[in-house]
Structures are given as structure tokens and as C-alpha cells.
Design a protein around this motif. Structure first.
Motif, short mmCIF file in Angstrom:
data_model
loop_
_atom_site.label_atom_id
_atom_site.label_comp_id
_atom_site.label_asym_id
_atom_site.label_seq_id
_atom_site.Cartn_x
_atom_site.Cartn_y
_atom_site.Cartn_z
N TYR A 112 11.53 -78.95 -27.50
CA TYR A 112 11.60 -80.05 -28.47
C TYR A 112 10.58 -81.15 -28.12
O TYR A 112 10.03 -81.80 -29.00
CB TYR A 112 13.00 -80.68 -28.47
CG TYR A 112 13.96 -80.05 -29.44
CD1 TYR A 112 13.94 -80.36 -30.80
CD2 TYR A 112 14.93 -79.14 -28.99
CE1 TYR A 112 14.83 -79.78 -31.69
CE2 TYR A 112 15.84 -78.55 -29.88
CZ TYR A 112 15.79 -78.88 -31.23
OH TYR A 112 16.67 -78.29 -32.11
N GLU A 113 10.38 -81.35 -26.82
CA GLU A 113 9.53 -82.46 -26.36
C GLU A 113 8.05 -82.25 -26.70
O GLU A 113 7.27 -83.20 -26.70
CB GLU A 113 9.69 -82.66 -24.84
CG GLU A 113 11.08 -83.06 -24.40
CD GLU A 113 11.47 -84.47 -24.85
OE1 GLU A 113 10.57 -85.30 -25.06
OE2 GLU A 113 12.67 -84.73 -25.00
N THR A 170 8.06 -82.78 -20.85
CA THR A 170 8.86 -81.55 -20.70
C THR A 170 8.65 -80.96 -19.31
O THR A 170 7.58 -81.10 -18.71
CB THR A 170 8.48 -80.50 -21.76
OG1 THR A 170 9.24 -79.31 -21.53
CG2 THR A 170 6.99 -80.16 -21.73
N THR A 176 15.99 -77.36 -25.94
CA THR A 176 16.09 -78.61 -25.18
C THR A 176 15.73 -78.36 -23.72
O THR A 176 15.68 -77.21 -23.25
CB THR A 176 17.52 -79.18 -25.23
OG1 THR A 176 18.38 -78.25 -24.53
CG2 THR A 176 18.01 -79.35 -26.66
N GLU A 177 15.51 -79.43 -23.00
CA GLU A 177 15.21 -79.32 -21.56
C GLU A 177 16.36 -78.66 -20.81
O GLU A 177 16.14 -77.82 -19.93
CB GLU A 177 14.91 -80.71 -20.97
CG GLU A 177 13.68 -81.38 -21.57
CD GLU A 177 12.40 -80.58 -21.38
OE1 GLU A 177 11.94 -80.46 -20.22
OE2 GLU A 177 11.85 -80.07 -22.38
N GLU A 224 18.47 -76.50 -22.03
CA GLU A 224 18.49 -75.07 -22.38
C GLU A 224 17.41 -74.30 -21.59
O GLU A 224 17.63 -73.16 -21.18
CB GLU A 224 18.28 -74.90 -23.89
CG GLU A 224 19.53 -75.28 -24.69
CD GLU A 224 19.28 -75.44 -26.19
OE1 GLU A 224 20.25 -75.34 -26.95
OE2 GLU A 224 18.12 -75.70 -26.60
#
Length: 311
Positions: free
Chosen positions: A203-204, A225, A253-254, A256
């Protein structure tokens, strides 16, 4: 880039690369409710898939170009890949690296025979320094991901996977600069059997996800990230391939990414870097769609800073 080019490329680079193993785990299969086959490019020479593209790009240079060397700018795996590929082929490699790149990475590049040239840690500075080396030394610039010969080389990882498991339903690959996913998408077209390719992206740094929506190459304002290999953006050579042949891009996500990375370490008993784990994290997130299917996951590399593990 047609099928015959892939076959020729693979034949050409085989003496210089490893045909990396494909691993499975019954526990992971049970958790995912699917059959998952991990293509372990963490066992590739210099620890990442990028050895494939770097080798192919150098081998396609003219004799005169080889004599004058190659240049790239990279602070990560491509810096090491181009250095080692060049050394294997008796070619000089000039590697422009930002001054703030970890010392361990600079040392690794030098260990593989690369000539490190440091610059200010901005893309503009990296490009300017690369340009000056091209002019001064006559070296040929090789882009880490936005180069047709590099893209085809990276795609040979998926070609090998599909030769071992020809009836995969999906292949998941991480998305950074776009070379690996573009090569994977082409390989799945040529060597797969209705095999869809899905990208995994944090996402980042979701520029590829946004690029697919907008139809233009998007950039990231921040790159916060853990997946440090995925902070780069798509290019004009790989983006059209991704648009045409990649089914979708799944953002993770981080947490995950860390969960997926940990599972690979614990269950497969191998080391993978965070960028590698992104593809597996995307597969887990896509669980409803992959139930009962045969899934390939490209584990892109295993060059981890052991002083800085997320678990």
C-alpha cells in the motif's frame, strides 16, 4: 518480444544462472486451501532473480560495447546482479550508488567486481552521474527494469516454473520497477495454459496499482515500506506489457508482508527478503479467488539485512 526470443534468451543465459528449486509446504497449502508452488529465486546467484536479466542484457551487447563496459544506477539487487554478470562475462561494470546506501551493499557490489561510484541520494544525481560515465567511458547504460532484454531475462524464472508445473492457474509476482512482473506476464502467455498473473504491491508504494487505474505511469510521494526492493516505479517499456497481460494488482499492508515473510521462514525453512514476501502476501489476501487452484509464487530474492529483521 515473442516466444522464440524467450527460448533463445533462456538457452543463452543457462550456463550463467541457476535453475532455482520449486518448494511446497503442506501446511501452507492447508492454510491457503490451494496448492502453492514457490519459485525460489532467493537461491539464484547473488541471491535474486535480477541475475537473469543482467546476464541477458550484457550477452546481447556488441563486442565493442562489451570492451567499454556497462553502467547502471542501483542501490540494491541489480547493482550486485550487473556486477556479477559482468564479471562472469569479462566486462567492466560501473555502478552508481547513492552515498547513503548501506555499506554492506556497497561492499557486496565491490565483492562481485563492480566499480562503485557514489553520488547524492537523489534520482536526478544518479541519472546525471550515470550519464557522465557513459560519456567518459563509452559504457552502455543498462536499466534495472525498463529494458526489453532485462524483461525477457527476468521472465525466464516463470518459464522454468511453468516447465515444472505447466497447469498453474495463477502466478503471483512482486511489483517494483516492473521488470519481473512484465517478464512473468509474457512467460505465462507463451508457456502457461490460461495462467493469470497477479502482482503484489505494498500500500505504501502503490504506484503500479494506481497506474493500472489511470492508464498513466504514476509515482509515489513517499516510500515508507519494509519492501525496500519495490520502491522504484514502472517504465515505458514494461508498463504496456503489464497493462495488457497482468490480470490485477493486489495491495498488501506492512503487517501482511511481515506475516507472509515470517510464514516463509518458518514453514519453508528458507530466507526471503520482504519484497519477496509481498507476492505471497497478495496470494493469501486473494484467498477466495485461489481456493482449490494451483498457484505459483515467485520468491524474488533473499538478500536480507539480518541486523534489521521485522520479527
Amino acid at each position: 518480444m515473442d516466444k522464440s526470443e524467450f527460448i533463445e534468451c533462456h538457452k543463452r543465459i543457462k550456463p550463467f544462472i541457476h535453475n532455482t528449486p520449486v518448494l511446497t509446504s503442506q501446511l501452507i497449502d492447508a492454510m491457503a486451501d490451494a496448492s502453492i508452488f514457490f519459485k525460489c529465486e532467493n537461491f539464484q546467484k547473488m541471491g535474486a532473480f535480477k541475475m537473469r536479466g543482467a546476464t541477458n542484457a550484457i550477452m546481447l551487447l556488441t563486442e565493442k560495447q562489451r570492451q567499454q563496459g556497462v553502467v547502471t544506477h542501483s542501490s540494491g539487487n541489480f547493482a550486485q546482479a550487473l556486477s556479477l554478470a559482468a564479471k562472469s562475462l569479462g566486462v567492466k561494470a560501473f555502478i552508481v550508488m547513492p552515498s547513503n546506501a548501506p555499506q554492506v551493499k556497497k561492499d557486496a557490489v565491490r565483492g562481485y567486481g563492480g566499480i562503485v561510484i557514489e553520488c547524492e541520494p537523489t534520482l536526478l544525481a544518479r541519472e546525471a552521474k550515470s550519464k557522465s560515465i557513459q560519456e567518459k567511458e563509452g559504457a552502455t547504460f543498462i536499466h534495472p527494469s525498463n529494458d526489453d532484454n532485462v524483461i525477457i531475462g527476468q521472465g525466464t524464472a516463470c518459464k522454468e516454473l511453468l516447465e515444472q508445473q505447466p497447469d498453474l492457474d495463477y502466478v503471483f509476482a512482486p511489483v517494483g520497477g516492473g521488470g519481473l512482473i512484465a517478464g512473468t506476464a509474457l512467460a505465462s502467455q507463451y508457456f502457461g495454459n490460461n495462467c493469470k498473473v497477479i502482482g503484489g504491491e505494498p500500500y505504501e508504494v502503490d504506484d503500479a496499482y494506481r497506474s493500472m487505474l489511470s492508464g498513466n505511469i504514476e509515482t509515489n510521494k513517499t516510500t515508507n515500506t519494509i519492501a525496500d526492493g519495490l520502491k522504484t516505479q514502472l517504465g515505458d517499456r514494461n508498463f504496456p506489457i503489464i497493462q495488457q497481460y497482468v490480470d490485477s494488482i493486489v495491495r498488501v499492508t506492512e503487517n501482511e508482508i511481515i506475516h507472509a515473510m515470517r510464514m516463509i521462514w518458518e514453514r519453508l525453512k528458507i530466507i526471503c527478503e520482504p519484497s519477496s514476501a509481498v507476492a505471497f502476501a497478495a496470494a493469501i489476501k486473494h484467498k477466495n479467488e485461489i481456493t482449490g487452484k494451483k498457484i505459483g509464487v515467485i520468491l524474488s530474492g533473499g538478500n536480507v539485512d539480518l541486523q534489521n529483521l521485522p520479527f
